[in-house]
Structure formats: structure tokens, C-alpha cells
Design a protein around this motif. Structure first.
Motif, mmCIF file in Angstrom:
data_model
loop_
_atom_site.group_PDB
_atom_site.id
_atom_site.type_symbol
_atom_site.label_atom_id
_atom_site.label_comp_id
_atom_site.label_asym_id
_atom_site.label_seq_id
_atom_site.Cartn_x
_atom_site.Cartn_y
_atom_site.Cartn_z
ATOM 1 N N ARG B 9 3.019 16.272 -16.340
ATOM 2 C CA ARG B 9 3.880 17.431 -16.129
ATOM 3 C C ARG B 9 5.143 17.006 -15.352
ATOM 4 O O ARG B 9 5.535 17.643 -14.383
ATOM 5 C CB ARG B 9 3.121 18.542 -15.410
ATOM 6 C CG ARG B 9 1.794 18.903 -16.083
ATOM 7 C CD ARG B 9 1.883 20.154 -16.921
ATOM 8 N NE ARG B 9 2.331 19.858 -18.283
ATOM 9 C CZ ARG B 9 2.632 20.793 -19.180
ATOM 10 N NH1 ARG B 9 2.582 22.049 -18.882
ATOM 11 N NH2 ARG B 9 3.026 20.472 -20.385
ATOM 12 N N ARG B 11 8.688 16.720 -14.529
ATOM 13 C CA ARG B 11 9.877 17.534 -14.785
ATOM 14 C C ARG B 11 11.144 16.709 -14.934
ATOM 15 O O ARG B 11 12.078 17.130 -15.612
ATOM 16 C CB ARG B 11 10.052 18.569 -13.688
ATOM 17 C CG ARG B 11 8.939 19.589 -13.776
ATOM 18 C CD ARG B 11 9.187 20.772 -12.909
ATOM 19 N NE ARG B 11 8.108 21.716 -13.134
ATOM 20 C CZ ARG B 11 8.254 23.029 -13.119
ATOM 21 N NH1 ARG B 11 9.422 23.548 -12.874
ATOM 22 N NH2 ARG B 11 7.233 23.812 -13.350
ATOM 23 N N PHE B 14 11.142 15.754 -18.425
ATOM 24 C CA PHE B 14 11.496 16.934 -19.208
ATOM 25 C C PHE B 14 13.006 17.174 -19.163
ATOM 26 O O PHE B 14 13.625 17.465 -20.187
ATOM 27 C CB PHE B 14 10.752 18.169 -18.686
ATOM 28 C CG PHE B 14 11.097 19.426 -19.425
ATOM 29 C CD1 PHE B 14 10.496 19.716 -20.644
ATOM 30 C CD2 PHE B 14 12.043 20.307 -18.920
ATOM 31 C CE1 PHE B 14 10.832 20.864 -21.345
ATOM 32 C CE2 PHE B 14 12.386 21.463 -19.622
ATOM 33 C CZ PHE B 14 11.776 21.742 -20.830
ATOM 34 N N ALA B 15 13.582 17.009 -17.976
ATOM 35 C CA ALA B 15 15.033 17.220 -17.827
ATOM 36 C C ALA B 15 15.822 16.227 -18.691
ATOM 37 O O ALA B 15 16.846 16.574 -19.280
ATOM 38 C CB ALA B 15 15.438 17.117 -16.357
ATOM 39 N N VAL B 48 11.076 25.378 -23.840
ATOM 40 C CA VAL B 48 9.905 25.920 -23.140
ATOM 41 C C VAL B 48 8.644 25.663 -23.977
ATOM 42 O O VAL B 48 7.598 25.277 -23.455
ATOM 43 C CB VAL B 48 10.065 27.437 -22.852
ATOM 44 C CG1 VAL B 48 8.772 28.029 -22.302
ATOM 45 C CG2 VAL B 48 11.201 27.673 -21.856
ATOM 46 N N TRP B 51 7.404 22.182 -23.528
ATOM 47 C CA TRP B 51 6.620 22.054 -22.285
ATOM 48 C C TRP B 51 5.191 22.572 -22.497
ATOM 49 O O TRP B 51 4.212 21.956 -22.122
ATOM 50 C CB TRP B 51 7.317 22.840 -21.177
ATOM 51 C CG TRP B 51 6.644 22.767 -19.839
ATOM 52 C CD1 TRP B 51 5.829 23.697 -19.278
ATOM 53 C CD2 TRP B 51 6.736 21.697 -18.887
ATOM 54 N NE1 TRP B 51 5.411 23.279 -18.037
ATOM 55 C CE2 TRP B 51 5.947 22.055 -17.769
ATOM 56 C CE3 TRP B 51 7.406 20.465 -18.879
ATOM 57 C CZ2 TRP B 51 5.810 21.240 -16.658
ATOM 58 C CZ3 TRP B 51 7.271 19.658 -17.755
ATOM 59 C CH2 TRP B 51 6.480 20.040 -16.667
ATOM 60 N N ARG B 52 5.140 23.734 -23.134
ATOM 61 C CA ARG B 52 3.851 24.387 -23.333
ATOM 62 C C ARG B 52 2.951 23.593 -24.277
ATOM 63 O O ARG B 52 1.756 23.492 -24.103
ATOM 64 C CB ARG B 52 4.088 25.787 -23.886
ATOM 65 C CG ARG B 52 2.826 26.648 -23.964
ATOM 66 C CD ARG B 52 3.118 27.960 -24.671
ATOM 67 N NE ARG B 52 4.277 28.623 -24.112
ATOM 68 C CZ ARG B 52 5.161 29.313 -24.833
ATOM 69 N NH1 ARG B 52 5.036 29.415 -26.132
ATOM 70 N NH2 ARG B 52 6.180 29.890 -24.242
#
Lengths: 226, 173
Positions: B9, B11, B14-15, B48, B51-52
Motif C-alpha cells: 500500500r 503511496r 502510487f503517486a 482510485v 488502488w482498490r
């Protein structure tokens, strides 16, 4: 008539431009055919490449922060998110329906196959209409044909998409088995004959009423009546 | 990168993915006729969803760009159309004949994107036009035939020729 999803139809499906009834026929076939799925994957991969080939469009300054804030909500609600797997829900279908109805089609069928509104169309043919958006223009049905029985000979004003769910049929020199797909176009005159042992259960999507061409067509016309 | 997002997870990872792909996702939304605001919303919603659904991403089945395309295409259909679409859980069942082996997905996606952009530029104009209208503008081949005043068969054969040529750029061919 063609028994494969051609490039143009696959492209429509992948780009997302198909109306829901036709997309449903394609999705149902994809879920049953490895060969179609590999053509689909290739076209999807092209879509990924074409996405990367686009020139960037700049986002507003707070776009990322906004999304990160939404991730907090996501993570907070994680317990329920894990349980909710879209499509995994059997949708209350009974075992018999689960065995016969491929996943993309399940949400459109509630409960059991027997619970659908089956109408006798004569000549060993029964039909259950499936309601979905677009069914004013399209006619979406499950069709059951008894073993060895023939559909009335017919041609089309529009197109007919068929996915065989159980059994099979022979149409001229084309043999279709469970999982197979057929697209018939205006001008294709055909007369499918159901498999002698198993009969045939199929999903049919029509985008215009069929026209009967056989001498007895008017007696057993499943499509012009409602 | 996807592993870091799915398992740790992460971030920051992700960014980075967002910085690379969100502008393209927005461009994709705008090509389909969405206004800039809606297109940005489509891009954000898609990220989103990344991510999910990161845990269900399988690099052996599809590249990140293909997976993202699947997600954003579904978002676009959901947001721009009132009618539904059959839920195929496509993100889950995508599978390639051969696994895509790559350490850096963004680099790989860039490469494929660049090669494809070149290939499209190299297509005869009439073929490139049909492909762009289909992929980017969300038009069916029938709508394209109507718009260009061409027989259906002509549009179909242009699609066939163009796809055959473009597919030779895919990693597994």
C-alpha cells in the motif's frame, strides 16, 4: 454468416461503443471461448498501447491530493471492500442456472431458468425474453429448441448474434456447439437444426425483427409476435 | 511498482504511477468527448480503482497499461452512458499467451506506447483515422462508416488491415 467475432466487432467491444445487448452477446462468448479471449486480449493490449501514445493532458494542481484523500476513505472502508467482489455474487441463481448461464449473463437472469417467462413458439421452440436497456431496439432472448427440431427458415433485416449455451445446432454446413458464436447479417437465409440428442439452448440478440422465408414460416413465427 | 502498491500500500509508488498515467487517462476521457472537468474525474476514478483493485493485478496476465486501459474504458462507459454494460470482471480474466516480464512497468508502457504511436503515424491516413475514431472517440465501426460516408465493408477492411499491422508491435508477437 460468421462464427467468429471479426476485428471490427471486437474493436467496438474493446473501445466500449457497443450497445449493451450486443456487448452482452460478445461478453458471454468471451467467457466461454479461449480463442475469442485471446483475440480480445490482443485488442485490449493495443488499447493500452494507444492510451500510452496519447499526449498528456495536464491535471489541476490538487488532482493527486484529492485522489489520495479518497484512498483514505477506501482504506477506512476496507473490510466491506474485501467482501464485495463484483460479479462473484451468484445473484441468487440456483445450481441448474449456475451450471448453464455464464457469468456475464447471470445478472440478467434472476433466480432460476425455469422462473423465466418461457413462451411456446411452436415447432419445439420456446423463448424467454430478457429485459435490458435497449430492448426496444434489440430483442434479447434465451431460446430453447428441442432435440432435432428445426427453427423456421428465416432471414434478417438487421443482425442476429447467437451464443450457444448448451447442446448445439447445425445451420447449413456450419456446426455450432456450446460456447460458439454466430453473427448472421441481413440477407443470410438460414434454418438452424438443433442437436439430435441435447437440443439447443442459446442466447440470441436481434437488432431488427427477422423475416420468415419458408413456406410454413407464418405458422411458427417466434419473432414477430410479442 | 504495482507490487508495492498492492502489497505494501505504498503511496509514493502510487503517486508515481499517478503522475505518469493520470494525464493520459484524462486525455483519453477528453478524446471521447468529455469536458476537461469530467475527463479529470474519469482519470481520478480510474486511479482510485487502481488502488482498490491493485491486489487483483497480475503482471503475468497483462501489462499495467493494458490493465489501466481496461479500467478507464469501463469508467468511461459508466460515466458517459446511461445504459449499463455486462460485468465481465475483465480486469481479472485478461490473459496473454506469454507473461510480460518486466521490472519497470512504466518504462515498458512508454516503450509500447511510443512504438505504437510510430506505427499509427506510419499507417495510411485512412486506416489511422478509423483506428483513432474507434479507440479514442468511442465510435462503433458502423457509426464511423456513416460519419465518413463509406460502405461498411470498406471500414471493416481498413480496421482489419490496421489491426493486423499494429498487432505486430505487441510484446508477444
Amino acid at each position: 454468416m460468421q462464427t467468429q467475432i471479426d476485428d471490427a466487432l471486437m474493436l467496438d467491444y474493446v473501445s466500449g461503443s457497443l450497445a449493451e445487448p450486443v456487448a452482452l452477446a460478445v461478453a458471454t462468448h468471451l467467457s466461454l471461448s479461449d480463442r475469442a479471449r485471446s483475440a480480445y486480449t490482443e485488442t485490449m493490449t493495443l488499447g493500452g498501447g494507444l492510451l500510452c501514445a496519447l499526449d498528456d493532458e495536464s491535471l489541476s494542481d490538487d488532482a493527486l491530493d484529492d485522489v489520495l484523500a479518497r484512498l483514505d476513505d477506501e482504506d477506512f472502508g476496507d473490510e466491506t471492500a474485501g467482501a464485495e467482489m463484483p460479479g462473484m455474487d451468484a445473484g441468487g441463481l440456483d445450481d441448474a442456472a449456475l451450471a448453464l448461464v455464464p457469468e456475464p449473463l447471470r445478472p440478467y437472469i434472476k433466480g432460476s431458468l425455469d422462473g423465466l417467462d418461457w413462451k411456446r413458439r411452436g415447432n419445439g421452440v420456446t423463448e424467454a425474453r430478457i429485459d435490458l436497456p435497449g430492448s426496444d431496439v434489440f430483442r434479447v432472448s434465451l431460446l430453447k429448441v428441442d432435440p432435432g427440431r428445426a427453427m423456421p427458415q428465416h432471414s434478417h433485416r438487421g443482425r442476429e448474434y447467437t451464443v450457444v449455451l448448451q447442446g448445439g445446432y447445425r445451420d447449413g454446413d456450419i456446426d455450432l456447439d456450446a460456447g460458439d458464436f454466430c453473427e448472421a447479417d441481413g440477407g443470410d437465409i438460414h434454418q438452424p437444426v438443433a442437436d439430435a440428442k441435447e437440443g439447443c439452448l442459446c442466447l440470441i440478440v436481434l437488432d431488427a425483427p427477422v423475416r420468415l422465408t419458408g413456406a410454413l414460416g407464418w405458422v411458427v413465427n417466434p419473432f414477430l409476435k410479442t | 511498482m504495482m507490487v508495492a502498491i498492492a502489497q505494501e500500500r505504498d503511496r509514493a509508488a502510487f503517486a508515481r504511477l499517478f503522475a505518469h498515467f493520470a494525464p493520459k487517462l484524462k486525455a483519453y476521457g477528453m478524446r471521447a468527448g468529455a469536458d476537461p472537468h469530467t475527463a479529470e474525474e474519469i482519470a481520478q476514478e480510474a486511479m482510485v480503482a487502481v488502488w482498490r483493485k491493485a491486489a487483483s493485478f497480475n503482471p503475468a496476465k497483462a501489462s499495467v497499461s493494458t490493465w489501466l486501459f481496461t479500467i478507464v474504458r469501463n469508467k468511461r462507459i459508466d460515466m458517459l452512458r446511461r445504459e449499463g454494460r455486462p460485468d465481465l470482471r475483465e480486469e481479472d480474466f485478461l490473459h496473454l499467451e506469454q507473461p510480460v516480464e518486466t521490472q519497470d512497468e512504466t518504462y515498458e508502457a512508454n516503450e509500447t506506447g511510443a512504438v505504437l504511436a510510430d506505427r499509427i503515424a506510419g499507417l495510411p491516413d485512412d486506416q489511422a483515422l478509423v483506428i483513432k475514431k474507434a479507440f479514442y472517440e468511442d465510435k462503433s465501426h458502423r457509426a464511423i462508416a456513416e460519419e465518413l460516408g463509406l460502405p461498411l465493408g470498406t471500414v471493416k477492411s481498413r480496421i482489419r488491415l490496421a489491426l493486423t499491422r499494429l498487432k505486430t508491435t505487441l510484446p508477444d508477437s
